[in-house]
Enzyme design. Structure first.
Site, short mmCIF file in Angstrom:
data_model
loop_
_atom_site.label_atom_id
_atom_site.label_comp_id
_atom_site.label_asym_id
_atom_site.label_seq_id
_atom_site.Cartn_x
_atom_site.Cartn_y
_atom_site.Cartn_z
N HIS B 61 32.39 35.68 41.62
CA HIS B 61 33.79 35.47 41.97
C HIS B 61 34.07 35.92 43.41
CE1 HIS B 61 38.08 35.39 40.19
NE2 HIS B 61 38.17 35.29 41.51
N ASP B 308 35.79 39.48 43.15
CA ASP B 308 37.06 38.84 43.55
C ASP B 308 37.33 39.09 45.05
OD1 ASP B 308 39.34 37.34 43.53
OD2 ASP B 308 40.52 38.72 42.30
#
Lengths: 310, 429
Positions: B61, B308
């Protein structure tokens, strides 16, 4: 009188003795407002900028009068007419003001934490005139001054704060101040307008009658009409019936109850006109005290080297 | 013939159950031999005595921002950050400008990564066209062009009907759906977690329930359709519970958590005085949520740690809190944070951490690597558990510096990153 803060960002960083100092100073300065010539030279040569990113009538004029009475040089920036409309960031606006070397910036802003951001990045003193749903410290101070004048004390008072607690910076600052000063606070409003976790700081009820019963002070908060479309309550009619302050409800409070409202009021919604204009209302005293409290804040932060007003 | 011998290291490969002193011989970009005392036979020797040799870490991610927001990050700078952070591969989220929702854009990313990437880049395609949540993107074409999964990350798939169809249709191409789980009507204008801290700070919050509602929905839809769902950046206790129950029923659901949700709670917003580097979506949750996510990581409910990585310019962050962009960079801090705060604090075994960063991410999306078994790609992450260093955002390889971890002193850092048998990055000693 010692005041160990360069900024007034909120009630939270203040110690009880700081609050005491502001209220005592305000009490002393209030008399100037009754003089035929309402001006003292305490802040001569100091520059104060009022930077209001949200509409304000009461707070802004109150700060402006306080600045003028104390002889500060002040200017007010209405953001609609400024470079903000040209897309300038808050920090750039502040840095440009800083380059003109003001001593203090008084800011109202819709973003919680915006005054903290300014204080972190700029040299001047910052006074928070209301940030988002976070704090409105001078409002809580003027409310406390009003209570103290009428009741002689804050400690032990039972204060009901009623209405839209969720979106209210006035409620937060008042709750913090009154708790620090030993008053007991009860919050009331529909469950949709009570923020999570607030019950750790005060007692909470959904019934206004419970909050008002035995109260020394009832403080009503403005209900913004757009909250209806947000699904927070169905109609102003129902709001008034279940959460509004009526003459009948006032009777359940103490005999010498004070009725307060930070303004602007929605008559007939959170407060009935008969109550707002009735014998217990100190709503206009609050406004007068607002000038005195703001004079005190300006004086304590900026006046360290100036001439003390007599 | 390009060969390399990593000599004298401690090899940890959870896929083979290995944790012992072994040498690793690489030839032609693949693992040739892993055994005690391999003879160099002319291969250059890399002395890794005192270091830990792992299968390459894979970040499921990351936002590489290219095409479209090269002022925040590029494939070149993002993959250099990945290499410096110990990652040999990153999955690139499709919320670029334009959105990676067609094969042409995927191919452009693949080509750019081949030319300029310091590590492997696996593009993720959009679930819906333009990530608008309305019409399905062309999954077959996206897969052929190189997409390894599908996601509308940054936005939830709001419609249950679209999510259902996406899960069904993606089965034909054996692609997992990575969902950013958020009920949008509960998160309007929110800039942090809803709870006592948001009340205190006067910031608009979004409740943890808004994430869990969608995780529950996705688990049920994966069960209904037989599709594969992977929960992105899981942050709430109730979401962990939903995944745990789904797995127990045999639903094809997996999940990842980020280092920041494992290490920070919403108290950080208060403690830092509205520092916008504490603002991300999902937001930092309550301490109880944080502990539940950590428990889910430890008991295997959560399969992977993902960063992320969300680079933003100073201009996007140096503003009022509610105006600031969501997200923080993570590629250059994730491994060290986990080594120090999870392994160093005795919360996660080192071998489990390697599984969370390598074995499991490879398994979840069916990617090459994730093991040092002979014949596997020669992607390796070498760790120095003794190295103590301060996080210094000013020295990041990433184009952006938005991290709440600047100045943290951490013990245990990546030392060498090897991609396809070549040293992609090496700690300057």
């Amino acid at each position: 009188m010692s005041f160990p803060h360069r900024h007034l960002l909120g009630i939270e960083p203040l110690e009880p003795q700081d609050i005491q100092a502001i209220l005592d100073t305000a009490d002393g300065l209030k008399e100037i407002l009754d003089r035929p010539i309402k001006k003292v030279p305490a802040l001569r040569g100091k520059t104060v900028v009022n930077l209001f990113y949200e509409a304000s009538t009461r707070t802004r004029s109150s700060f402006e009068i306080a600045e003028r009475v104390l002889s500060a040089d002040s200017l007010s920036i209405a953001t609609a007419a400024s470079s903000v409309t040209k897309g300038e960031t808050l920090l750039d606006t502040a840095k440009n003001l800083e380059a003109m070397n003001p001593d203090m910036v008084i800011m109202r802003h819709s973003s919680s934490g915006a005054p903290h951001f300014l204080a972190r990045h700029c040299r001047f003193s910052v006074v928070n005139a209301g940030d988002g749903a976070h704090e409105h410290p001078t409002q809580a101070l003027l409310d406390a001054l009003t209570m103290r004048q009428r009741k002689g004390r804050l400690k032990g008072l039972r204060v009901a704060i009623v209405g839209d607690i969720l979106h209210s910076r006035v409620a937060r600052s008042n709750l913090l101040l009154l708790s620090k000063m030993g008053a007991s606070v009860v919050l009331a409003g529909p469950p949709t307008l009570i923020p999570p976790g607030i019950e750790r700081l005060a007692s909470v009820t959904w019934r206004i009658d419970e909050a008002v019963e035995g109260a020394d002070v009832v403080m009503m908060l403005r209900i913004q009409l757009e909250r209806m479309s947000g699904g927070f309550f169905p109609t102003t009619r129902e709001y008034h019936r279940h959460f509004g302050l009526t003459e009948e409800r006032v009777r359940q409070a103490k005999k010498d109850v004070l009725i307060m409202h930070p303004g602007p009021m929605n008559r007939g919604v959170e407060i009935a006109s008969e109550v707002a204009d009735g014998p217990y209302s100190v709503i206009l005293d609050q406004v007068t005290n607002g000038v005195a409290v703001r004079m005190a804040v300006l004086y304590l932060i900026l006046g360290g080297t100036g001439e003390a007003p007599s | 013939m390009s060969r390399l011998l990593l000599k004298g290291g401690r090899v940890i490969d959870p896929a083979q159950g290995l944790d012992q002193a072994l040498d690793v011989l690489i030839a032609e970009g693949t693992i040739e031999e892993v055994s005690p005392r391999v003879q160099p036979r002319g291969a250059p020797v890399l002395d890794v005595k005192g270091l830990v040799v792992c299968p390459g870490f894979i970040d499921l991610h990351a936002h590489l921002r290219e095409p479209g927001r090269e002022d925040k990050e590029t494939i070149a700078t993002g993959t250099r950050a990945a290499a410096a952070g110990g990652f040999t591969a990153v999955c690139a989220m499709p919320n670029t400008e334009p959105v990676n929702d067609t094969a042409g854009i995927t191919r452009a990313i693949v080509e750019k990564a081949r030319a300029e990437g310091a590590v492997r880049v696996y593009p993720i395609g959009a679930i819906t066209r333009g990530q608008k949540g309305e019409e399905l993107a062309e999954y077959g074409d996206l897969k052929e062009a190189g997409c390894v999964a599908l996601s509308d990350d940054g936005r939830p798939v709001a419609s249950a009907r679209i999510m259902r169809r996406a899960l069904e249709y993606a089965k034909a191409f054996d692609l997992a759906l990575i969902d950013h789980c958020e009920e949008p009507t509960l998160a309007e204008k929110a800039c942090m977690n809803e709870g006592p801290v948001s009340t205190h700070l006067g910031l608009r919050g979004q409740p943890a329930a808004g994430e869990a509602i969608v995780v529950e929905r996705d688990v049920l839809l994966a069960e209904l359709t037989g599709g594969r769902v992977h929960v992105a950046h899981l942050s709430a206790a109730a979401s962990v519970d939903a995944v745990r129950r789904g797995k127990a029923r045999g639903v094809r659901v997996t999940a990842e958590a980020t280092p920041h949700h494992l290490l920070l709670s919403d108290e950080a917003v208060r403690e830092t005085g509205y520092d916008t580097n504490t603002k991300m979506n999902p937001p930092l949750r309550s301490e109880a949520d944080r502990l539940a996510v950590l428990a889910g990581l430890r008991d295997g409910t959560i399969d992977c740690i993902a960063t992320d990585h969300a680079p933003h310019t100073v201009d996007d962050k140096k503003v009022e809190y509610d105006q600031a962009a969501n997200g923080i960079v993570g590629l250059e801090t994730a491994v060290a944070l986990c080594l120090d705060r999870l392994v160093g604090h005795g919360l996660v075994e080192l071998a489990h951490l390697v599984a969370l960063l390598s074995t499991n991410p490879a398994r979840v999306l069916g990617l090459p690597g994730g093991t040092l078994a002979p014949g596997s790609p020669a992607d390796l992450t070498v760790l120095d558990l003794a190295k103590k260093r301060q996080v210094d955002a000013a020295r990041f390889e990433s184009r952006s510096r938005n991290t709440p971890f600047d100045g943290w002193i951490l013990k245990g850092w990546p030392a060498i990153t090897i991609v396809g048998g070549r040293v992609a990055w090496k700690e300057a000693r």
